[in-house]
Design an enzyme around this catalytic site. Structure first.
Site, mmCIF file in Angstrom:
data_model
loop_
_atom_site.group_PDB
_atom_site.id
_atom_site.type_symbol
_atom_site.label_atom_id
_atom_site.label_comp_id
_atom_site.label_asym_id
_atom_site.label_seq_id
_atom_site.Cartn_x
_atom_site.Cartn_y
_atom_site.Cartn_z
ATOM 1 C CG ASP A 58 -1.875 1.173 1.233
ATOM 2 O OD1 ASP A 58 -1.635 2.153 0.471
ATOM 3 O OD2 ASP A 58 -2.863 1.121 1.975
ATOM 4 C CG ASN A 85 -0.064 3.610 -13.701
ATOM 5 O OD1 ASN A 85 -0.691 4.310 -14.502
ATOM 6 N ND2 ASN A 85 -0.623 2.545 -13.111
ATOM 7 C CE1 TYR A 149 -6.642 11.968 -10.424
ATOM 8 C CE2 TYR A 149 -7.793 13.326 -12.040
ATOM 9 C CZ TYR A 149 -6.959 12.257 -11.742
ATOM 10 O OH TYR A 149 -6.437 11.488 -12.752
ATOM 11 C CB ALA A 151 -4.697 20.507 -6.661
ATOM 12 C CE LYS A 153 -3.118 11.644 -11.430
ATOM 13 N NZ LYS A 153 -2.110 10.576 -11.350
HETATM 14 N N1 LIG Z 1 -8.316 6.119 -16.622
HETATM 15 C C1 LIG Z 1 -8.325 7.406 -16.848
HETATM 16 O O1 LIG Z 1 -9.274 7.939 -17.460
HETATM 17 C C2 LIG Z 1 -7.176 8.261 -16.395
HETATM 18 C C3 LIG Z 1 -7.085 9.558 -16.895
HETATM 19 C C4 LIG Z 1 -6.059 10.358 -16.483
HETATM 20 C C5 LIG Z 1 -5.103 9.882 -15.608
HETATM 21 N N2 LIG Z 1 -5.202 8.608 -15.121
HETATM 22 C C6 LIG Z 1 -4.165 8.155 -14.181
HETATM 23 O O2 LIG Z 1 -3.645 6.929 -14.653
HETATM 24 C C7 LIG Z 1 -3.123 6.199 -13.540
HETATM 25 C C8 LIG Z 1 -3.616 4.769 -13.622
HETATM 26 O O3 LIG Z 1 -5.023 4.753 -13.448
HETATM 27 P P1 LIG Z 1 -6.011 3.759 -14.202
HETATM 28 O O4 LIG Z 1 -6.899 4.592 -15.012
HETATM 29 O O5 LIG Z 1 -5.274 2.656 -14.838
HETATM 30 O O6 LIG Z 1 -6.895 3.277 -12.953
HETATM 31 P P2 LIG Z 1 -6.970 1.946 -12.126
HETATM 32 O O7 LIG Z 1 -7.311 0.819 -13.012
HETATM 33 O O8 LIG Z 1 -7.862 2.258 -10.965
HETATM 34 O O9 LIG Z 1 -5.474 1.743 -11.617
HETATM 35 C C9 LIG Z 1 -4.946 2.316 -10.458
HETATM 36 C C10 LIG Z 1 -3.961 1.331 -9.884
HETATM 37 O O10 LIG Z 1 -3.333 1.903 -8.726
HETATM 38 C C11 LIG Z 1 -3.275 0.934 -7.707
HETATM 39 N N3 LIG Z 1 -3.378 1.584 -6.407
HETATM 40 C C12 LIG Z 1 -4.412 2.354 -5.968
HETATM 41 N N4 LIG Z 1 -4.186 2.724 -4.694
HETATM 42 C C13 LIG Z 1 -3.000 2.170 -4.325
HETATM 43 C C14 LIG Z 1 -2.247 2.173 -3.132
HETATM 44 N N5 LIG Z 1 -2.668 2.823 -2.036
HETATM 45 N N6 LIG Z 1 -1.075 1.499 -3.110
HETATM 46 C C15 LIG Z 1 -0.644 0.814 -4.203
HETATM 47 N N7 LIG Z 1 -1.310 0.790 -5.365
HETATM 48 C C16 LIG Z 1 -2.486 1.449 -5.411
HETATM 49 C C17 LIG Z 1 -4.480 0.022 -7.940
HETATM 50 O O11 LIG Z 1 -4.227 -1.317 -7.499
HETATM 51 P P3 LIG Z 1 -4.739 -1.841 -6.055
HETATM 52 O O12 LIG Z 1 -6.146 -1.375 -5.910
HETATM 53 O O13 LIG Z 1 -4.571 -3.327 -6.140
HETATM 54 O O14 LIG Z 1 -3.799 -1.228 -5.076
HETATM 55 C C18 LIG Z 1 -4.636 0.039 -9.447
HETATM 56 O O15 LIG Z 1 -3.981 -1.063 -10.055
HETATM 57 C C19 LIG Z 1 -3.553 6.948 -12.282
HETATM 58 O O16 LIG Z 1 -2.486 7.731 -11.816
HETATM 59 C C20 LIG Z 1 -4.666 7.845 -12.789
HETATM 60 O O17 LIG Z 1 -4.820 9.015 -12.015
HETATM 61 C C21 LIG Z 1 -6.216 7.785 -15.495
#
Ligand SMILES: NC(=O)c1ccc[n+]([C@@H]2O[C@H](COP(=O)([O-])OP(=O)(O)OC[C@H]3O[C@@H](n4cnc5c(N)ncnc54)[C@H](OP(=O)(O)O)[C@@H]3O)[C@@H](O)[C@H]2O)c1
Length: 248
Positions: A58, A85, A149, A151, A153
């Site tokens: 975590d 990520n 959020y 802020a 990023k």
């Molecule tokens: N999808 C979009 O539209 C979008 C757009 C802009 C930016 N982003 C950014 O892209 C990145 C990846 O997001 P995603 O869209 O692929 O979403 P996602 O599928 O929810 O992936 C987020 C990952 O982070 C891990 N995570 C969350 N909290 C954690 C913690 N406390 N410790 C360790 N790992 C943790 C989660 O795994 P566990 O739950 O197993 O820990 C999950 O695998 C993020 O930084 C997000 O802000 C996404």
């Protein structure tokens, strides 16, 4: 792109963009340590790839980042690329904003990537490696109802530029990728009901000039390009990949 013999840490590798990134690095010859809280989703990411190892942590735990880098060195012996990520989005209207929720969001989106970079640094110095931070289009666009959020990023983008300058003389490159709306577990993880998630997705599709949300693989491909060792003179940049959303 050729990553044979290089090692990569990908946080949030159990789903979405992180899963696609871990798999693409492995396909390009890298040895990967995938990090997240859920061991089973990380194991699914690894699948039959012997090149992907998993580490459950975590990242809100202040000791976790040091443990991640130690695990990567213990497993693969060197570190070439850190992909920050893991992150969370959160709807938080100003009228409902609390100190605890702001702190939790920043612990994951800002503090953890900073501590991971700090502990990775001695190893990146040895390999003249690179860091790729994952921001969002909302790192440089306003997000009403999600200001904290956005802020967090925006902070990721300024960490990127500042570290790039701080580390340039040592040959360590630091760049960021800012994805637009991409299919992943992010909206569901933000605690939104399924009907609201569907409505948000329809609204986003309507606003994106290319008419659809992104696929995690389309985002991951650019994370690899930013990390590509042959991109020797690219540092301090934030690349937006969003189907044209930023233009409107
Ligand atoms: N999808 C979009 O539209 C979008 C757009 C802009 C930016 N982003 C950014 O892209 C990145 C990846 O997001 P995603 O869209 O692929 O979403 P996602 O599928 O929810 O992936 C987020 C990952 O982070 C891990 N995570 C969350 N909290 C954690 C913690 N406390 N410790 C360790 N790992 C943790 C989660 O795994 P566990 O739950 O197993 O820990 C999950 O695998 C993020 O930084 C997000 O802000 C996404």
């Amino acid at each position: 792109m050729e990553f044979t013999g290089r090692t990569v840490v990908v946080t949030g590798a159990g789903s979405g963009i992180g899963r696609a990134t871990a798999r693409l690095f492995a396909a390009a010859g890298a040895l990967v340590l995938g990090v997240g809280r859920r061991g089973e989703t990380l194991t699914e990411t690894a699948g039959p790839h012997e090149a992907i190892s998993v580490h459950v942590a975590d990242l809100r735990d202040p000791d976790a980042p040091a443990g991640v880098i130690e695990a990567a060195i213990a497993r693969w012996g060197r570190l070439d690329v850190l992909v920050n990520n893991a992150g969370a989005a959160q709807i938080m209207p100003l009228a409902e904003t609390t100190a605890g929720e702001i702190a939790a969001l920043f612990e994951l989106n800002v503090t953890a990537p900073s501590l991971l970079a700090r502990h990775a640094l001695p190893h990146l110095r040895e390999t003249r490696g690179s860091i790729v931070n994952v921001s969002s289009t909302y790192g440089h666009r306003p997000l009403p109802g999600g200001a904290c959020y956005a802020a967090s990023k925006a902070a990721v983008e300024q960490l990127t530029r500042s570290w790039a300058l701080e580390l340039a003389a040592e040959g360590i490159r630091v760049n960021a990728l800012a994805p637009g709306p991409t299919e992943s577990g992010a909206l569901a993880s933000a605690g939104l009901p399924a009907a609201v998630v569907e409505q948000i997705k329809r609204d986003e599709e309507g606003r994106i000039p290319m008419g659809r949300r992104g696929d995690p693989g389309e985002v991951a491909a650019w994370i690899l390009r930013l990390a590509d060792p042959s991109a020797t003179w690219l540092t301090g940049q934030v690349l937006t990949v969003d189907g044209g959303l930023e233009l409107v």
